[in-house]
Design an enzyme around this catalytic site. Structure first.
Site, PDB file in Angstrom:
ATOM      1  N   ASP A 256       0.854  -1.192   0.000  1.00 57.10           N
ATOM      2  CA  ASP A 256       0.000   0.000   0.000  1.00 57.10           C
ATOM      3  C   ASP A 256       0.885   1.237   0.000  1.00 57.10           C
ATOM      4  O   ASP A 256       1.751   1.372  -0.843  1.00 57.10           O
ATOM      5  CB  ASP A 256      -0.966  -0.027   1.174  1.00 57.10           C
TER       6      ASP A 256
ATOM      7  N   ASP B 102       1.553   7.337   5.106  1.00 50.53           N
ATOM      8  CA  ASP B 102       0.129   7.680   5.072  1.00 50.53           C
ATOM      9  C   ASP B 102      -0.324   8.377   6.342  1.00 50.53           C
ATOM     10  O   ASP B 102       0.105   8.026   7.454  1.00 50.53           O
ATOM     11  CB  ASP B 102      -0.701   6.405   4.886  1.00 50.53           C
TER      12      ASP B 102
ATOM     13  N   ARG C 194       0.740   9.522  -5.865  1.00 51.50           N
ATOM     14  CA  ARG C 194       0.640   9.955  -4.457  1.00 51.50           C
ATOM     15  C   ARG C 194       1.988  10.381  -3.887  1.00 51.50           C
ATOM     16  O   ARG C 194       2.537   9.744  -2.987  1.00 51.50           O
ATOM     17  CB  ARG C 194       0.032   8.855  -3.579  1.00 51.50           C
TER      18      ARG C 194
END
Length: 526
Positions: free
Chosen positions: A191, A195, A244
């Site tokens: 992932d 984050d 991202r």
């Protein structure tokens, strides 16, 4: 229930006795190696980020050792510096129980704690297939570590596939000189590398490497998760990333002096009202490095001094809105701290020499030259450290420029709010979110913070919601109990005045250039 001192001492002695088994060594104070350098960027705000400064130093070689060090503290907020050497993996990381921790198997769990530094020493610290999770915590420093190949599917799994993940009311985190890497994207079980979601604020990622991943990292997990922000990224290398770098929803990010190489799908994705200040970065061999992507909810950016070297841009259509091929600013972002910019042309070289774990914690001197950082002060002070004098970028002038120190008194037990002139909910100015706000029904009105007992205040910060800056005109700060005007001026920002003990403080808007909005009304003792 907190254990008696004698029992805590027995636990500490027992920990020492079994140190060889779980990889823990309590170092005498004179042996503690204070890591050089101090936090920068947004991590210097909201009282600053000092981690475990002033606490006991513990050296560990296992994940269980890290958890043991946390769990044998006197309390969950007792400062501690945890030095890590060796490879930390699933085989040596187990849950440990105690009054001062909340740990778990298969992950480095920093939950419901504060005042902790984790730093790699010696031959280095490698977290192999094991993520670091920060939840409901504050004042955390992580430096000089490698976190690699953390998966959310396949075997073994850890931390939802995030190398470093933060969530649920996290404040003041500095991650520095880290190497965060995967070996593929979501289809391979990975992932994000870095984050933040569900109310994470005042974070800096500096001098780090993020590579070989489908996702660099996000700030906000959905278009409705807009309570995150005040994040600085500087002197990092992003390499071989699909997207991202970061994805920004609803918050503010300051992104400067980073080197981006081989971004395959998109880069800085500012969306859902997010605002990014993008200064003196170097983008190379990449696609769509800045814009709003995969959503109709626009974000914004202020750009200056960036270099785009062999960058391709797709056509604007539907939910795809790249900033290029000639990016221009569509917002302004005021930065509340001082910082030094390297020229974009030297960013690839300075980042190559300084970023990542095991580089000696070297940093730029602000003139494209690497240097060893200055020793950390014994008594930390808020604000960024400048190792040597150099040119600085000053924040946009406001009522005052010093950063706040201490806790935001508007949030927490004993505080409340009220308003006059109707409008939206006064509770929105003390919820830690820039996506909610109070606004009077007209052009003027009062918004207040109050406490159940007398509270000393000498500084407030008025923050406007993203995309609405400049609507507040003239104002007064009033001691509600006496009617005394403590300060007056115009525009939002930081406001200081003589330290005053009061039970209710009012920000009175006496004129505005439209519908004034206050996202946060922060109060500080010093």
């Amino acid at each position: 229930m907190r254990r008696p001192v004698a029992l805590r001492l027995q636990a500490a002695l027992a920990t020492t006795a079994i140190g060889a088994a779980i990889g823990v060594a309590l170092l005498p104070t004179h042996q503690a190696s204070a890591a050089a350098g101090s936090a920068t960027g947004y991590a210097t705000q909201n009282g600053g980020t000092t981690g475990g400064a002033g606490g006991q130093t513990v050296r560990v070689s296992t994940g269980t050792g890290i958890h043991t060090a946390l769990c044998t503290r006197a309390s969950s907020s007792t400062p501690i510096i945890i030095e890590v050497q060796g490879t930390i993996n699933h085989g040596n990381t187990s849950k440990v129980s105690g009054d001062s921790c909340n740990t778990a198997d298969g992950v480095i769990e920093l939950k419901q704690i504060s005042n902790v530094t984790i730093i790699g020493v010696g031959s280095g610290a490698v977290f192999d297939q094991l993520g670091i999770h920060i939840r409901d915590s504050s004042n955390i420093i992580i430096r000089n570590v490698t976190v690699r190949n953390v998966k959310k599917s396949g075997s073994p799994t850890s931390n939802g596939g995030d190398a470093i993940g933060m969530e649920s009311t996290v404040r003041n985190v500095w991650v520095d000189h880290a190497t965060l890497e995967a070996s593929g994207g979501e289809s391979e079980g990975y992932d994000g590398l870095f984050d933040m979601k569900d109310n994470v604020q005042y974070v800096t990622l500096s001098y780090s490497i993020l590579r070989n991943s489908g996702r660099g990292g996000l700030i906000g997990s959905s278009e409705s998760d807009r309570s995150n922000g005040f994040v600085t990224f500087h002197h990092n290398l992003y390499e071989n990333i699909d997207s991202r770098t970061p994805l920004l929803r609803g918050g503010i990010a300051h992104i400067y002096n980073n080197h981006y190489v081989s971004l395959h799908e998109s880069g800085i994705n500012s969306r859902a009202g997010g605002r990014a200040k993008v200064d003196n970065n170097y983008f190379r061999n990449s696609k769509d490095v800045l814009g709003t992507f995969y959503t109709s909810e626009a974000g914004y950016w202020q750009v200056s001094g960036n270099i785009f070297d062999n960058v391709t841009w797709s056509a604007r259509s539907g939910d795809n809105n790249p900033a290029g091929p000639n990016p221009v600013s569509n917002t302004t972002v005021s930065i509340p701290y001082s910082y030094r910019l390297d020229g974009a042309n030297c960013v690839p070289d300075i980042v190559r020499q300084t970023a990542g774990a095991n580089t000696g914690l070297r940093e730029s001197d602000g003139n494209c030259t690497p240097q060893s950082p200055s020793p950390s002060p014994t008594t930390p002070t808020p604000g960024p450290t400048s190792p040597t004098p150099g040119p600085t970028n000053s924040p946009t002038p406001g009522p005052t420029t010093p950063p706040p120190s201490g806790n935001n008194l508007s949030i927490g037990a004993g505080s409340d709010g009220s308003s006059k002139a109707d409008g939206t909910s006064y509770g929105n100015v003390r919820d830690g979110s820039l996506s909610t706000y109070w606004s009077p029904s007209g052009a003027t009105g009062d918004i207040s913070i109050k406490w159940g007992s007398a509270t000393a205040v000498s500084r407030i910060i008025i923050r406007e919601p993203s995309g609405t800056q400049g609507s507040i005109g003239s104002w007064q700060v009033v001691n509600h109990g006496t009617g005394a005007v403590l300060a007056s001026g115009s525009g939002a920002g930081t406001i200081t005045f003589a330290r005053t003990s009061l039970t209710k403080i009012t920000f009175r808007i006496t004129s505005s250039g439209g519908a004034p909005k206050v996202a946060e009304f922060e109060t500080y003792a010093g």
